[in-house]
Design an enzyme around this catalytic site. Structure first.
Site, PDB file in Angstrom:
ATOM      1  N   ASP A  38     -35.589 -21.139 -34.278  1.00  0.00           N
ATOM      2  CA  ASP A  38     -35.351 -22.020 -33.382  1.00  0.00           C
ATOM      3  C   ASP A  38     -34.362 -22.865 -32.978  1.00  0.00           C
ATOM      4  O   ASP A  38     -34.039 -23.692 -33.825  1.00  0.00           O
ATOM      5  CB  ASP A  38     -36.511 -22.770 -33.497  1.00  0.00           C
ATOM      6  CG  ASP A  38     -37.406 -23.337 -31.884  1.00  0.00           C
ATOM      7  OD1 ASP A  38     -37.743 -22.149 -31.534  1.00  0.00           O
ATOM      8  OD2 ASP A  38     -37.160 -24.070 -31.211  1.00  0.00           O
ATOM      9  N   PHE A  56     -25.169 -13.603 -27.571  1.00  0.00           N
ATOM     10  CA  PHE A  56     -26.136 -13.253 -26.887  1.00  0.00           C
ATOM     11  C   PHE A  56     -26.149 -14.408 -26.106  1.00  0.00           C
ATOM     12  O   PHE A  56     -25.784 -15.521 -26.646  1.00  0.00           O
ATOM     13  CB  PHE A  56     -27.228 -13.074 -27.947  1.00  0.00           C
ATOM     14  CG  PHE A  56     -27.687 -14.028 -28.929  1.00  0.00           C
ATOM     15  CD1 PHE A  56     -27.081 -14.166 -29.893  1.00  0.00           C
ATOM     16  CD2 PHE A  56     -28.739 -15.068 -28.366  1.00  0.00           C
ATOM     17  CE1 PHE A  56     -26.831 -14.750 -31.299  1.00  0.00           C
ATOM     18  CE2 PHE A  56     -28.868 -15.462 -29.769  1.00  0.00           C
ATOM     19  CZ  PHE A  56     -28.166 -16.139 -30.899  1.00  0.00           C
TER      20      PHE A  56
HETATM   21  P1  IMP Z   1     -35.878 -19.813 -29.635  1.00  0.00           P
HETATM   22  O1  IMP Z   1     -35.337 -17.745 -29.091  1.00  0.00           O
HETATM   23  O2  IMP Z   1     -36.861 -20.070 -29.061  1.00  0.00           O
HETATM   24  O3  IMP Z   1     -35.279 -20.177 -30.954  1.00  0.00           O
HETATM   25  O4  IMP Z   1     -34.895 -19.632 -28.708  1.00  0.00           O
HETATM   26  C1  IMP Z   1     -34.073 -20.142 -28.441  1.00  0.00           C
HETATM   27  C2  IMP Z   1     -32.885 -19.476 -27.309  1.00  0.00           C
HETATM   28  O5  IMP Z   1     -31.770 -19.764 -27.463  1.00  0.00           O
HETATM   29  C3  IMP Z   1     -32.405 -18.182 -27.597  1.00  0.00           C
HETATM   30  O6  IMP Z   1     -33.160 -17.645 -26.317  1.00  0.00           O
HETATM   31  C4  IMP Z   1     -31.165 -17.925 -26.970  1.00  0.00           C
HETATM   32  O7  IMP Z   1     -29.455 -17.238 -26.556  1.00  0.00           O
HETATM   33  C5  IMP Z   1     -30.485 -19.829 -26.977  1.00  0.00           C
HETATM   34  N1  IMP Z   1     -30.040 -19.730 -28.325  1.00  0.00           N
HETATM   35  C6  IMP Z   1     -30.033 -19.986 -29.661  1.00  0.00           C
HETATM   36  N2  IMP Z   1     -28.733 -19.696 -30.523  1.00  0.00           N
HETATM   37  C7  IMP Z   1     -27.963 -19.594 -29.469  1.00  0.00           C
HETATM   38  C8  IMP Z   1     -26.490 -18.853 -29.594  1.00  0.00           C
HETATM   39  O8  IMP Z   1     -26.320 -19.198 -30.803  1.00  0.00           O
HETATM   40  N3  IMP Z   1     -25.663 -18.493 -28.804  1.00  0.00           N
HETATM   41  C9  IMP Z   1     -25.902 -18.488 -27.654  1.00  0.00           C
HETATM   42  N4  IMP Z   1     -27.425 -18.289 -27.908  1.00  0.00           N
HETATM   43  C10 IMP Z   1     -28.469 -18.851 -28.497  1.00  0.00           C
END
Ligand code: IMP
Length: 197
Positions: free
Chosen positions: A73, A156
């Site tokens: 996360d 991304f």
């Molecule tokens: P999760 O799937 O709830 O952990 O969402 C985290 C969000 O933060 C995702 O939509 C990602 O796009 C963004 N995010 C997390 N790590 C990165 C990264 O390394 N690069 C760009 N966006 C990130």
């Protein structure tokens, strides 16, 4: 020896990063497994990662698969936005927004913020659960700043907006190998692997 790890994510960007990061630790990313979506209702990244890991382990067990599960996360905390988008990073501005729209929203919100105040931190929390139920955690963070317009085609999510401290390329301009040197995810995995040994 290569051990398969099942990742609780279908996010193609995250999966591609983990495939390379795990390989560097002698670990292999298992195939993507669909599992019932969990509401990310915990108060912090670690709590949400645990919810995802538990849901995937439940799914794997129902299929008779014994394996280590891993959940990530993560989020971006922008100082000038009081830590937003934070744990709401994936849905900031509304789940219906496309990623270009979400990034444009952030840039608009920061339009009047001077360069020196555009600081931000990427956070990553990892939780792994092995088949015996042992839990391991790893946290990683990376400081940087938000550039004034999108830069780069790779990566991304918020990658085109994030310039890591001391670097000249955003995460979307950097190669995967270059991002892995400073990334919150690589740091969290390093800590997780150390905890597992
Ligand atoms: P999760 O799937 O709830 O952990 O969402 C985290 C969000 O933060 C995702 O939509 C990602 O796009 C963004 N995010 C997390 N790590 C990165 C990264 O390394 N690069 C760009 N966006 C990130």
């Amino acid at each position: 020896m290569s051990e398969k790890i099942f990742l609780a994510s279908t996010n193609a960007g995250k999966r591609a990063e983990f495939a390379a990061l795990l390989a560097a630790h002698g670990l292999e990313l298992g195939p993507a497994i669909e599992y019932p979506e969990v509401e990310e209702s915990a108060a912090d990244y670690l709590g949400n990662a645990a919810l995802k890991a538990e849901a995937l382990q439940h799914e794997l067990r129902s299929r008779g698969i014994a394996a280590i599960v891993l959940a990530d996360d993560s989020g971006l905390e922008i100082d000038a936005l009081a830590g937003a988008p934070g744990i709401r990073s994936a849905r900031y501005g509304g789940a219906e927004l496309s990623w270009p729209q979400r990034r444009a929203l952030i840039l608009a919100e920061l339009a009047r913020v001077p360069d020196a105040s555009r600081t931000a931190t990427f956070h990553c929390a990892l939780v792994a659960i092995d088949d015996a139920g042992n839990r391991y955690r790893g946290l990683g963070e990376t400081r940087g700043c938000i550039v004034r317009g999108e830069r780069g085609e790779g990566g991304f999510g918020y990658d085109p907006l994030f310039l890591p401290e001391g670097q000249s390329r955003t995460y979307a301009e950097a190669s995967a190998a270059e991002k892995a040197i400073t990334s919150h995810r690589a740091r969290a995995l390093q800590a997780l692997v150390a905890a597992m040994h």
